[in-house]
Design an enzyme around this catalytic site. Structure first.
Site, mmCIF file in Angstrom:
data_model
loop_
_atom_site.group_PDB
_atom_site.id
_atom_site.type_symbol
_atom_site.label_atom_id
_atom_site.label_comp_id
_atom_site.label_asym_id
_atom_site.label_seq_id
_atom_site.Cartn_x
_atom_site.Cartn_y
_atom_site.Cartn_z
ATOM 1 C CD1 TRP A 216 -1.461 7.155 -0.924
ATOM 2 C CD2 TRP A 216 -1.641 8.950 -2.271
ATOM 3 N NE1 TRP A 216 -2.795 7.512 -0.990
ATOM 4 C CE2 TRP A 216 -2.923 8.613 -1.795
ATOM 5 C CE3 TRP A 216 -1.506 10.041 -3.121
ATOM 6 C CZ2 TRP A 216 -4.072 9.318 -2.160
ATOM 7 C CZ3 TRP A 216 -2.641 10.749 -3.476
ATOM 8 C CH2 TRP A 216 -3.909 10.383 -3.005
ATOM 9 C CE1 TYR B 186 -3.845 2.254 0.454
ATOM 10 C CE2 TYR B 186 -2.349 3.467 1.875
ATOM 11 C CZ TYR B 186 -3.514 3.404 1.138
ATOM 12 O OH TYR B 186 -4.340 4.498 1.080
HETATM 13 N N1 LIG Z 1 -1.126 18.483 1.964
HETATM 14 C C1 LIG Z 1 -1.569 17.217 1.987
HETATM 15 N N2 LIG Z 1 -2.801 16.938 1.511
HETATM 16 C C2 LIG Z 1 -3.292 15.672 1.557
HETATM 17 C C3 LIG Z 1 -2.508 14.589 2.041
HETATM 18 C C4 LIG Z 1 -1.207 14.917 2.548
HETATM 19 O O1 LIG Z 1 -0.464 14.029 3.032
HETATM 20 N N3 LIG Z 1 -0.784 16.213 2.507
HETATM 21 N N4 LIG Z 1 -3.017 13.302 2.025
HETATM 22 C C5 LIG Z 1 -4.121 13.022 1.112
HETATM 23 C C6 LIG Z 1 -4.800 11.763 1.423
HETATM 24 S S1 LIG Z 1 -4.059 10.307 0.942
HETATM 25 C C7 LIG Z 1 -6.026 11.701 1.993
HETATM 26 S S2 LIG Z 1 -6.806 10.210 2.234
HETATM 27 C C8 LIG Z 1 -6.758 12.915 2.380
HETATM 28 C C9 LIG Z 1 -7.334 12.778 3.784
HETATM 29 O O2 LIG Z 1 -8.359 13.666 3.987
HETATM 30 P P1 LIG Z 1 -8.966 13.800 5.453
HETATM 31 O O3 LIG Z 1 -9.107 12.479 6.070
HETATM 32 O O4 LIG Z 1 -10.193 14.627 5.362
HETATM 33 O O5 LIG Z 1 -7.792 14.639 6.130
HETATM 34 P P2 LIG Z 1 -7.274 14.861 7.631
HETATM 35 O O6 LIG Z 1 -6.292 15.974 7.484
HETATM 36 O O7 LIG Z 1 -6.826 13.597 8.233
HETATM 37 O O8 LIG Z 1 -8.529 15.348 8.420
HETATM 38 C C10 LIG Z 1 -9.157 16.596 8.144
HETATM 39 C C11 LIG Z 1 -9.592 17.227 9.434
HETATM 40 O O9 LIG Z 1 -10.580 16.442 10.049
HETATM 41 C C12 LIG Z 1 -10.585 16.749 11.435
HETATM 42 N N5 LIG Z 1 -11.007 15.559 12.179
HETATM 43 C C13 LIG Z 1 -10.290 14.447 12.451
HETATM 44 N N6 LIG Z 1 -11.034 13.573 13.152
HETATM 45 C C14 LIG Z 1 -12.236 14.160 13.324
HETATM 46 C C15 LIG Z 1 -13.446 13.768 13.966
HETATM 47 O O10 LIG Z 1 -13.579 12.686 14.544
HETATM 48 N N7 LIG Z 1 -14.485 14.647 13.896
HETATM 49 C C16 LIG Z 1 -14.406 15.844 13.264
HETATM 50 N N8 LIG Z 1 -15.494 16.622 13.226
HETATM 51 N N9 LIG Z 1 -13.274 16.253 12.673
HETATM 52 C C17 LIG Z 1 -12.223 15.414 12.697
HETATM 53 C C18 LIG Z 1 -9.188 17.157 11.810
HETATM 54 O O11 LIG Z 1 -9.235 18.366 12.571
HETATM 55 C C19 LIG Z 1 -8.486 17.304 10.476
HETATM 56 O O12 LIG Z 1 -7.755 18.503 10.373
HETATM 57 O O13 LIG Z 1 -5.889 14.047 2.363
HETATM 58 C C20 LIG Z 1 -5.153 14.154 1.139
HETATM 59 N N10 LIG Z 1 -4.533 15.448 1.085
HETATM 60 N N1 LIG Z 2 -2.191 8.204 12.285
HETATM 61 C C1 LIG Z 2 -2.515 8.329 10.990
HETATM 62 N N2 LIG Z 2 -1.883 7.565 10.080
HETATM 63 C C2 LIG Z 2 -2.238 7.689 8.773
HETATM 64 C C3 LIG Z 2 -3.219 8.613 8.359
HETATM 65 C C4 LIG Z 2 -3.855 9.400 9.353
HETATM 66 O O1 LIG Z 2 -4.741 10.221 9.042
HETATM 67 N N3 LIG Z 2 -3.470 9.239 10.651
HETATM 68 N N4 LIG Z 2 -3.536 8.726 7.022
HETATM 69 C C5 LIG Z 2 -3.396 7.506 6.244
HETATM 70 C C6 LIG Z 2 -3.612 7.686 4.821
HETATM 71 S S1 LIG Z 2 -5.124 8.368 4.362
HETATM 72 C C7 LIG Z 2 -2.728 7.281 3.882
HETATM 73 S S2 LIG Z 2 -3.175 7.350 2.222
HETATM 74 C C8 LIG Z 2 -1.424 6.705 4.248
HETATM 75 C C9 LIG Z 2 -0.278 7.115 3.309
HETATM 76 O O2 LIG Z 2 0.791 6.260 3.486
HETATM 77 P P1 LIG Z 2 1.915 6.063 2.363
HETATM 78 O O3 LIG Z 2 1.317 6.265 1.006
HETATM 79 O O4 LIG Z 2 2.590 4.791 2.616
HETATM 80 O O5 LIG Z 2 2.887 7.286 2.681
HETATM 81 P P2 LIG Z 2 3.974 7.995 1.765
HETATM 82 O O6 LIG Z 2 4.835 8.763 2.691
HETATM 83 O O7 LIG Z 2 3.298 8.748 0.670
HETATM 84 O O8 LIG Z 2 4.795 6.778 1.185
HETATM 85 C C10 LIG Z 2 5.166 6.640 -0.149
HETATM 86 C C11 LIG Z 2 6.589 6.104 -0.186
HETATM 87 O O9 LIG Z 2 6.914 5.806 -1.539
HETATM 88 C C12 LIG Z 2 8.257 6.252 -1.801
HETATM 89 N N5 LIG Z 2 8.347 6.485 -3.257
HETATM 90 C C13 LIG Z 2 8.065 7.588 -3.975
HETATM 91 N N6 LIG Z 2 8.213 7.357 -5.290
HETATM 92 C C14 LIG Z 2 8.591 6.068 -5.410
HETATM 93 C C15 LIG Z 2 8.884 5.225 -6.529
HETATM 94 O O10 LIG Z 2 8.799 5.622 -7.675
HETATM 95 N N7 LIG Z 2 9.229 3.936 -6.262
HETATM 96 C C16 LIG Z 2 9.326 3.456 -5.004
HETATM 97 N N8 LIG Z 2 9.671 2.181 -4.832
HETATM 98 N N9 LIG Z 2 9.062 4.238 -3.928
HETATM 99 C C17 LIG Z 2 8.685 5.513 -4.134
HETATM 100 C C18 LIG Z 2 8.426 7.474 -0.953
HETATM 101 O O11 LIG Z 2 9.797 7.725 -0.699
HETATM 102 C C19 LIG Z 2 7.631 7.099 0.308
HETATM 103 O O12 LIG Z 2 8.440 6.515 1.279
HETATM 104 O O13 LIG Z 2 -1.093 7.075 5.592
HETATM 105 C C20 LIG Z 2 -2.116 6.723 6.512
HETATM 106 N N10 LIG Z 2 -1.628 6.883 7.863
HETATM 107 MO MO LIG Z 3 -5.206 8.562 2.033
#
Ligand SMILES: Nc1nc2c(c(=O)[nH]1)N[C@H]1C(S)=C(S)[C@@H](COP(=O)(O)OP(=O)(O)OC[C@H]3O[C@@H](n4cnc5c(=O)[nH]c(N)nc54)[C@H](O)[C@@H]3O)O[C@H]1N2
Ligand SMILES: Nc1nc2c(c(=O)[nH]1)N[C@H]1C(S)=C(S)[C@@H](COP(=O)(O)OP(=O)(O)OC[C@H]3O[C@@H](n4cnc5c(=O)[nH]c(N)nc54)[C@H](O)[C@@H]3O)O[C@H]1N2
Ligand SMILES: [Mo]
Length: 773
Positions: A115, A113
């Site tokens: 990104w 899993y």
């Molecule tokens: N810059 C940036 N943007 C991203 C990402 C990133 O790593 N960096 N990751 C991307 C990815 S993969 C995803 S899945 C999305 C995730 O999108 P989301 O899941 O919506 O993102 P979060 O920042 O985890 O949460 C948004 C807000 O929800 C609030 N929150 C958390 N838990 C609760 C709750 O139980 N109740 C309420 N009311 N609010 C709550 C928190 O204050 C938080 O700031 O974001 C994407 N966008």
């Molecule tokens: N506590 C908590 N944990 C969370 C979340 C949260 O809200 N709270 N959010 C969750 C969510 S929504 C998500 S989507 C996950 C994201 O979790 P991940 O997607 O696992 O996080 P990334 O840091 O984007 O990891 C991508 C990795 O790929 C590597 N990479 C980049 N390009 C390449 C390539 O071309 N080849 C290879 N082999 N590697 C590459 C980067 O160096 C990096 O280490 O985290 C989750 N974890």
């Molecule tokens: Mo995500």
């Protein structure tokens, strides 16, 4: 110096590269990107950072002692031996062969899993899955950390097609601006989250649309953080403690029901199960009416604010939005289910600008109003192994082989895994309870990782193969709604001996006698041309120039077709002709199917049940701060944490913890202090930021600081990776989603030694002589 355009999940931008192709001199936003991501500011440092993986490397004790469970993985003192590519590929191929032969193909876990890159061809997981499929198959993972609970729940409530439409063609921004009086959003509308789009956008329009919309639509944000929404343009903030939204949502329904504001016509024509919800909110089942006062005692949201909000919601066109984060917590299914139910009681689902949305403020492509175009795809083939896990059950998989667990009404068993193969993801970023993950990884016989950087995941691996980054290879990319399919040309020379995933896996496939099946005799350049031409010739594709012209031009236009209709509008117009794909053909506010699974946590309709991570839970006596672990603004997850933009957000050299000044004062914490944060599972060091933008009793730290276990005498992570604190339980046995959004913690000032962060150092390298050959 040359200037090239490149693409990542955080956007399209230009890089200036030194004449020798080795250094990125600058990275600047694309010309007409109205809201470019600051993560671009990490790229120059990250490209040739000391933490880049430069050569293939094998963990010394794995080399010396052979494969096998090993608790020393990733521990201080663990060293790697750099080897040449031939040695690395030979070791990897023979080990895959051995594991398949001894334990069977399902003993290979290839979920992988993550990104990784945004390109359509050099997409690490697609490449790995194709390779593993062709060499015997693998145990895979399903769903996502993003929407792990919703992805299983919503198809039961609205059907599979409508669930997809909720993501692909929700009520669009322009419709909200035009028709919506009140947008009530749980979890805010985070601008920083909209910088990220799978595949990357060349223009970030979501935050601009949100601001424009906020001029005519009143926005109410319910969250523990004021700055989850645009308070500078007048968004109204109602505080709610993390994980308690279900109580507030049920109370809003209670008010609608009690005051005769529910849309009975809608409920009877378009839904089933409204009576069960009514009984629930009236307290007929348990003697507890779900009044605003009841909800206040759980959520700390003032009862008067709840009552008033319910009335306002019924008075005009209202859209209810829930961020993904609401379901990324214990029993997270109920918040989404209750929000859908609230929208149903309001009766505006399927009307322009009304109803239910799930993704505003979570992803930048949500609701842009343009149908995502078909894009070139790299075929992954068919997996001969049918074993799978929901992706967030990775530690359980490794710690409990053979054990049964529930998932979506089925009883599944964890297969026994001997080898895990990861490319393009960082489980030591994304998974909860990293101490437990380490214990799980220790059980593997072999852990193989492809990485661009020496992440904690790479440091826990046995074989680490250096991957090129997007900057170092040709690809094509686009995000949903983009105007162009972009030709992404290699901008820089590969760092060290890094290779593309395709080349690495071709080398392995050749050694395993499956080379021809994997690469079909094409090199990466020929594949790119092939994928493009196959896409161009497919009947559903837009008119596009031949490959050479496309490459020369730098892109091909993608159609900008508006959504034909928003989700539920046809269903609303004619439910008999356009029934939902549910047993009743309607929105199932109570699902008999789910009820039939017999899970105490998920009775079929939304209920508030006490959580272990809640300010009213027993643990809160000691762990009295409810920490939100949200997405980082200045990077994507853990990527490029060593870069300038990410570094600019750090406090005292580590990840900031934002907390209320009263909570800080009670603990003798001043702004800028180093603090130690603890949960029953682990501890970390962070830098304190004091702000009135967070509710007293709550706090916030973003995910993605690199795991730094170098000083276990001080803390489990001295850089501030929140996942040493979070708890590793599935949301419910229905979907087994990730519960990482929040966790109860204790916060104290740290007066001891403040150690240097070592997370970005490469591991120790042992001399080549250690190779046991
Ligand atoms: N810059 C940036 N943007 C991203 C990402 C990133 O790593 N960096 N990751 C991307 C990815 S993969 C995803 S899945 C999305 C995730 O999108 P989301 O899941 O919506 O993102 P979060 O920042 O985890 O949460 C948004 C807000 O929800 C609030 N929150 C958390 N838990 C609760 C709750 O139980 N109740 C309420 N009311 N609010 C709550 C928190 O204050 C938080 O700031 O974001 C994407 N966008
Ligand atoms: N506590 C908590 N944990 C969370 C979340 C949260 O809200 N709270 N959010 C969750 C969510 S929504 C998500 S989507 C996950 C994201 O979790 P991940 O997607 O696992 O996080 P990334 O840091 O984007 O990891 C991508 C990795 O790929 C590597 N990479 C980049 N390009 C390449 C390539 O071309 N080849 C290879 N082999 N590697 C590459 C980067 O160096 C990096 O280490 O985290 C989750 N974890
Ligand atoms: Mo995500």
């Amino acid at each position: 110096m040359t200037v090239s355009e490149t693409s990542a999940h955080w956007g399209t931008y230009r890089v200036e590269v030194s004449a020798d192709g080795r250094r990125i001199l600058a990275a600047t936003p694309y010309d007409d990107d109205p809201d470019a991501s600051p993560a671009i500011g990490n790229v120059a440092d990250a490209h040739d950072a000391p933490s880049r993986v430069r050569r293939p490397a094998v963990r010394r004790s794995w080399l010396e002692n052979g494969p096998g469970a090993d608790a020393s993985r990733g521990r201080p003192g663990d060293a790697f031996v750099e080897v040449d590519w031939d040695t690395a590929l030979e070791l990897t191929a023979r080990e895959l062969e051995r594991v398949r032969g001894v334990h069977g193909d399902s003993a290979v876990f290839g979920g992988s899993y993550g990104w990784g890159s945004a390109g359509r061809f050099h997409h690490a997981q697609s490449q790995l899955h194709r390779f593993l499929n062709l060499t015997g198959g693998y145990t895979r993972s399903v769903n996502s950390y993003s929407r792990g609970a919703s992805i299983v729940l919503l198809p039961h409530l609205v059907g599979r097609a409508a669930d997809l439409d909720l993501r692909a063609r929700p009520v669009p921004w322009h419709e909200i601006e035009e028709h919506t009086d009140l947008l009530v959003t749980f979890g805010g509308l985070r601008r920083s989250n909209t910088w990220v789009v799978p595949g990357g956008h060349d223009r970030h329009i979501a935050s601009g649309r949100a601001r424009r919309m906020a001029g005519s639509t009143h926005v109410v944000s319910l969250s523990a953080l004021r700055d989850d929404a645009f308070h500078d343009v007048g968004a109204e903030w109602i505080g709610v403690m993390p994980g308690t939204d279900t109580a507030v949502l049920l109370a809003l329904i209670h008010v609608l029901d009690a005051e005769g504001l529910a849309d009975e016509g809608f409920l009877s024509r378009f839904t089933t199960g409204a009576e069960r919800i009514r009984r629930q909110v009236r307290g007929d089942d348990d003697g507890v009416p779900k009044t605003p006062e009841w909800a206040e005692s759980i959520s700390r949201t003032p009862a008067a604010a709840i009552r008033d909000l319910a009335r306002r919601m019924a008075a005009g066109r209202t859209l209810v939005n829930v961020a993904f984060s609401l379901q990324r917590g214990e029993h997270g299914e109920h918040a989404v289910h209750a929000a859908l139910a609230l929208a149903a009681f309001l009766g505006q689902i399927g009307l322009p600008g009304g109803g239910f949305a799930h993704g505003y403020g979570s992803m930048g492509d949500y609701g842009v109003g343009v149908v995502g175009a078909k894009l070139p795809v790299f075929d992954q083939g068919v997996n001969p192994v049918d074993a799978f896990i929901p992706c967030a059950r990775i530690s359980d998989l490794l710690l409990h082989p053979g054990e049964a667990y529930a998932y979506d009404g089925r009883t599944l068993r964890y297969p026994s895994i001997a080898l895990a193969y990861w490319a393009g993801g960082n489980p030591f970023h994304h998974h909860q309870d990293l101490g437990r993950l380490r214990a799980a990884i220790a059980r593997l016989e072999t852990f193989i990782v492809h990485e661009t950087h020496w992440t904690a995941t790479a440091k826990h691996a046995d074989i680490v193969l250096p991957a090129t980054s997007t900057l170092e290879r040709d690809d094509v990319a686009a995000g949903a709604g983009d105007r162009r399919l972009r030709a992404v040309r290699a901008a820089a020379t590969p760092v060290g001996e890094a290779r593309d995933e395709f080349r690495i896996l071709s080398g392995l496939a050749d050694r395993l006698g499956r080379g021809e099946a994997f690469h079909e005799g094409r090199d990466a350049g020929a594949w790119l041309r092939h994928l493009y031409e196959r896409w161009r010739e497919a009947p559903q594709s837009p008119p596009a120039p031949p490959f050479d012209e496309f490459w020369e031009e730098g892109g091909a236009p993608l159609p900008q077709d508006p959504y034909p209709d928003a989700v539920f509008s046809r269903f609303r117009a004619d439910p008999a002709a356009h029934p939902l794909e549910t047993p009743s053909g309607r929105i199932e506010l109570h699902s008999d199917v789910i009820a039939g699974f017999g899970l105490v946590e998920v009775p079929g309709h939304p209920v508030w049940t006490e959580r272990t991570q809640w300010w009213g839970a027993p643990d809160a006596a000691t762990f009295d701060i409810h920490l939100l672990c949200n997405q980082p603004s200045h990077r994507l997850h853990s990527q490029h944490d060593m870069g300038a933009a990410s570094r600019s957000t750090k406090v005292a050299g580590r990840e900031p913890l934002r907390l209320h000044p009263d909570d800080a004062a009670a603990r003798g914490i001043r702004a800028g202090d180093v603090v130690r944060v603890r949960s029953p599972r682990g501890s970390l060091l962070a830098g304190a930021v004091l702000t009135h933008d967070v509710l007293p009793g709550a706090a916030q730290m973003s995910t993605g600081a690199w795991f730094d276990p170098s000083r276990p005498d001080i803390a489990d992570c001295i850089a501030g990776n929140v996942n040493v604190l979070t708890h590793d339980v599935g949301t419910t046995p229905l979907s087994q989603g990730s519960s990482g959004a929040h966790v109860l913690v204790a916060v104290e000032r740290w007066d001891g030694e403040v150690p240097r962060v070592a997370a970005y150092d490469p591991p120790a390298f042992a001399p080549h002589a250690a190779i046991a050959q």
